[in-house]
Design a protein around this motif. Structure first.
Motif: not given
Length: 76
Positions: A51, A56-57, A60, A63, A65-66, A69-70
């Motif tokens: 994550a 993934w960054a 994302a 976003d 929400r990222y 989530i991390v």
């Protein structure tokens, strides 16, 4: 090998009391519990690393929400 055959083996009388199904079941249960805990820890660690990765960054983007989530993945 059957129990009857094992009874004829040398030293069987010294280990026979350790073959109690109850104690074997408890030991197996503890073993599986440790394996499960280790597996969950590894999965959580892998998720947190993934994550937080640059791939993934990038996926994302912006976003909102990222970051949450991390952060949540690092608490697992």
């Amino acid at each position: 090998m059957s129990v009857a055959e094992a009874g004829r083996m040398p030293l069987f009388d010294r280990i026979a009391d350790q073959l109690d199904p109850g104690s074997v079941s408890e030991a197996w249960s503890r073993h599986k519990e440790r394996q499960t805990s280790e597996a969950l820890e590894l999965v959580g660690r892998g998720l947190a690393e993934r994550a937080a990765s640059s791939e993934w960054a990038e996926l994302a983007g912006d976003d909102p929400r990222y970051p949450a989530i991390v952060e949540a993945s690092q608490r697992l």
